[in-house]
Design a protein around this motif. Structure first.
Motif, PDB file in Angstrom:
ATOM      1  N   LEU A  49      -9.373  -6.356  -1.567  1.00 52.07           N
ATOM      2  CA  LEU A  49      -8.341  -5.464  -1.042  1.00 52.07           C
ATOM      3  C   LEU A  49      -7.197  -6.318  -0.487  1.00 52.07           C
ATOM      4  N   LYS A  59      -5.740  11.566  -1.100  1.00 55.48           N
ATOM      5  CA  LYS A  59      -5.399  10.146  -0.982  1.00 55.48           C
ATOM      6  C   LYS A  59      -4.521   9.725  -2.164  1.00 55.48           C
ATOM      7  N   TRP A  86      -5.648  -3.318  -5.018  1.00 54.03           N
ATOM      8  CA  TRP A  86      -6.837  -4.142  -5.209  1.00 54.03           C
ATOM      9  C   TRP A  86      -6.601  -5.152  -6.325  1.00 54.03           C
ATOM     10  N   ASP A  97      -4.886   4.497  -6.026  1.00 51.59           N
ATOM     11  CA  ASP A  97      -5.007   3.046  -5.833  1.00 51.59           C
ATOM     12  C   ASP A  97      -4.331   2.303  -6.986  1.00 51.59           C
ATOM     13  N   ALA A 120      -3.731  -4.908   0.006  1.00 49.36           N
ATOM     14  CA  ALA A 120      -2.751  -4.115   0.761  1.00 49.36           C
ATOM     15  C   ALA A 120      -3.324  -2.720   0.987  1.00 49.36           C
ATOM     16  N   ARG A 121      -3.488  -2.367   2.250  1.00 54.73           N
ATOM     17  CA  ARG A 121      -4.109  -1.083   2.599  1.00 54.73           C
ATOM     18  C   ARG A 121      -3.032   0.017   2.695  1.00 54.73           C
ATOM     19  N   GLY A 122      -3.395   1.197   2.244  1.00 55.42           N
ATOM     20  CA  GLY A 122      -2.463   2.324   2.315  1.00 55.42           C
ATOM     21  C   GLY A 122      -2.259   2.826   3.735  1.00 55.42           C
ATOM     22  N   GLY A 179       2.509   1.991   4.165  1.00 57.49           N
ATOM     23  CA  GLY A 179       1.406   1.123   3.755  1.00 57.49           C
ATOM     24  C   GLY A 179       1.682  -0.341   4.084  1.00 57.49           C
ATOM     25  N   GLN A 180       0.607  -1.119   4.097  1.00 56.59           N
ATOM     26  CA  GLN A 180       0.726  -2.558   4.352  1.00 56.59           C
ATOM     27  C   GLN A 180       1.513  -3.213   3.219  1.00 56.59           C
ATOM     28  N   ARG A 224      -4.066   9.810   2.950  1.00 59.06           N
ATOM     29  CA  ARG A 224      -3.800   8.380   3.162  1.00 59.06           C
ATOM     30  C   ARG A 224      -3.190   7.780   1.899  1.00 59.06           C
ATOM     31  N   ASP A 275      -4.485   2.142  -1.961  1.00 62.69           N
ATOM     32  CA  ASP A 275      -4.638   0.711  -1.663  1.00 62.69           C
ATOM     33  C   ASP A 275      -4.324  -0.115  -2.908  1.00 62.69           C
ATOM     34  N   GLY A 289       0.836  -1.194   0.000  1.00 62.10           N
ATOM     35  CA  GLY A 289       0.000   0.000   0.000  1.00 62.10           C
ATOM     36  C   GLY A 289       0.871   1.244   0.000  1.00 62.10           C
TER      37      GLY A 289
END
Length: 380
Positions: free
Chosen positions: A117, A84, A46, A87, A119-121, A136-137, A41, A44, A25
Motif C-alpha cells: 500500500l 469506497k 497499491w 483502488d 497511498a491511502r484514500g 487522499g494521501q 472512503r 487506495d 489516494g
C-alpha cells in the motif's frame, strides 16, 4: 590480447533499475448532513509484484508516471453510506524496494502477488468532519529494483563475465574487446538435463572505489544483494583498466574485489562463493594459475602475498576478511575448457545450501513442536 565484456552501449535504454512515480489516494465522498449520511472512503494505490514485468514497461505504459485512485461515492438518499472509491493497482517487477523521497523504505515486493500500500484514500465526509471529505494521501515514491538471481557474476571489466554467461546459459549478450561493454545487468538461465534451471546475473564490471559509488558503483553493487551466491570471475593474466592505472595480478584482483564488497556491505562476504579463473587459453596461463593457487590455498604463502601486496597499496584497501571459495574452477570461454565443470559446481553448491536451509528449517520446526508439547504438559 583482451577478451570479455558485455552488451553494447546503445542497449542501455532497455534497462531501468530506478523509477520515480507520483501516487495519490482517492478523495473521500461527501457526507449527507440532513440524514447523517457518510461519504465513501477514497480508493487506495497499491503496487503488486508480477512476473515478466519491468520498470521500463511501467514507464512506457504510463509515461505521465502518475497514479491516482478513485474518489469515494457521495452519500445520498438512496445510499446513505457511500461506496469506497476504486483502488488503483500498479503491476511492478519482483525484487522492488518502494522508497519515499527521503529514502525511507515503505515496503519490499519479492514474490509474485505480493502487494504494498503506497497511498491511502481519504475518509468520507461524516459527522466528525462536518460531513466534508478528506483528501487522499499523496507523495512521490521511488521504485528501486534489485535483481533476484541464484548466481551473481562479479568481476572487474573485461574479466569475461558476459562471455561466461553466454557459454553457461541461453543468454546472448553482445561481446566486445574493450572495457565497460556491460553497462546494464544481463540475466541468463542455466538449463540442466533434468530440467532444473538456475538464474545467473551478469553485473557490470566494478572498478576500484565502487563501494564509494565511483563509476556508478552503488548502481551495480546493489544487484548483488539479492543473489543467493557469488561467482567471482578473474582474468588469469591480470587486469589494468587503463594506461593511467596500476596493473593488477589475478591475486591482487581477488583482494580488491573482496575489499569492494566488504566496504559496500560486509554481509556480502558471508554469501557462498565460487571463483572462476578465466582465459586459461592465454600464454603462461598454466604458470600463472599454479602461482595463484599457491597464494590462495597455502595460508603461509597467502599471508606473505598479502603483506607483499601492502607495499603496493594503502593498508585500508586490503580486505579485513577474505572470501572462502567453495570451488575454484579454471575456465576458458574461448575454448570451452572447464565450462561443464563450472556448471556442475554451481548446481552442487546451490543444492548443498538448499539442503542446509531445509535442515535448519526442520530443526526449528521440531524445536517449536517440543516447546509447544512441554507447555501443554505443564498446563495439563
Amino acid at each position: 590480447m583482451v577478451r570479455g565484456g558485455g552488451a553494447v552501449l546503445r542497449k542501455y535504454g532497455s534497462f531501468i533499475d530506478d523509477l520515480r512515480l507520483y501516487v495519490r489516494g482517492g478523495t473521500g465522498g461527501m457526507g449527507y448532513p440532513r440524514l447523517g449520511g457518510e461519504g465513501g472512503r477514497g480508493g487506495d494505490v497499491w503496487f503488486v509484484a508480477q512476473e515478466r514485468t519491468t520498470l521500463k514497461s511501467v514507464k512506457d505504459r504510463y509515461p505521465q508516471k502518475r497514479f491516482v485512485a478513485g474518489a469515494g461515492a457521495n452519500s445520498s438518499v438512496r445510499a446513505l453510506k457511500g461506496e469506497k472509491g476504486k483502488d488503483c493497482e500498479v503491476h511492478v517487477p519482483l525484487g522492488i524496494s518502494v522508497l519515499c523521497e527521503d529514502g525511507k523504505q515503505i515496503g519490499e515486493l519479492n514474490t509474485a502477488g505480493e502487494k504494498c500500500l503506497v497511498a491511502r484514500g481519504g475518509l468520507g465526509g461524516s459527522l466528525a468532519t462536518n460531513f466534508l471529505p478528506c483528501k487522499g494521501q499523496r507523495r512521490i515514491v521511488h521504485l528501486d529494483l534489485k535483481l533476484i538471481a541464484d548466481i551473481g557474476l562479479v568481476g572487474f571489466p573485461n574479466a569475461g563475465k558476459s562471455s561466461l554467461l553466454s557459454k553457461v546459459s541461453h543468454a546472448k549478450p553482445q561481446i566486445a574487446d574493450y572495457a565497460f561493454t556491460t553497462i546494464k545487468p544481463e540475466l541468463g538461465k542455466i538449463m540442466y538435463a533434468d530440467y532444473k534451471q538456475i538464474s545467473v546475473a551478469d553485473l557490470p564490471g566494478l572498478i576500484e572505489g565502487a563501494h564509494a559509488n565511483k563509476g556508478m558503483g552503488h548502481k551495480f553493487l546493489k544487484h548483488i544483494e539479492r543473489t543467493k551466491q557469488l561467482l567471482l570471475v578473474v582474468d588469469i593474466s591480470g587486469f589494468q583498466l587503463s594506461v593511467k592505472t596500476r596493473f593488477r595480478t589475478a591475486f591482487e584482483t581477488i583482494l580488491l574485489l573482496t575489499k569492494e564488497l566488504e566496504l559496500y556491505k560486509e554481509e556480502l562476504l558471508a554469501k557462498p562463493a565460487l571463483l572462476a579463473i578465466n582465459k586459461m587459453d592465454l600464454p603462461s596461463s598454466k604458470d600463472n594459475l599454479n602461482e595463484l593457487m599457491k597464494q590462495l590455498q597455502n595460508p603461509q604463502v597467502f599471508q606473505y602475498a598479502v603483506s607483499d601486496f601492502l607495499h603496493l597499496l594503502r593498508e585500508e584497501v586490503v580486505p579485513e576478511s577474505t572470501i572462502k571459495f567453495k570451488d575454484i574452477i579454471p575456465v576458458s570461454t574461448y575454448t570451452g575448457e572447464g565450462i561443464e565443470e563450472l556448471k556442475t559446481c554451481i548446481r552442487k553448491s546451490l543444492d548443498e545450501e538448499a539442503e542446509k536451509e531445509n535442515k535448519d528449517y526442520r530443526k526449528k520446526k521440531l524445536l517449536l513442536l517440543r516447546t509447544s508439547d512441554k507447555k501443554q504438559m505443564s498446563t495439563a
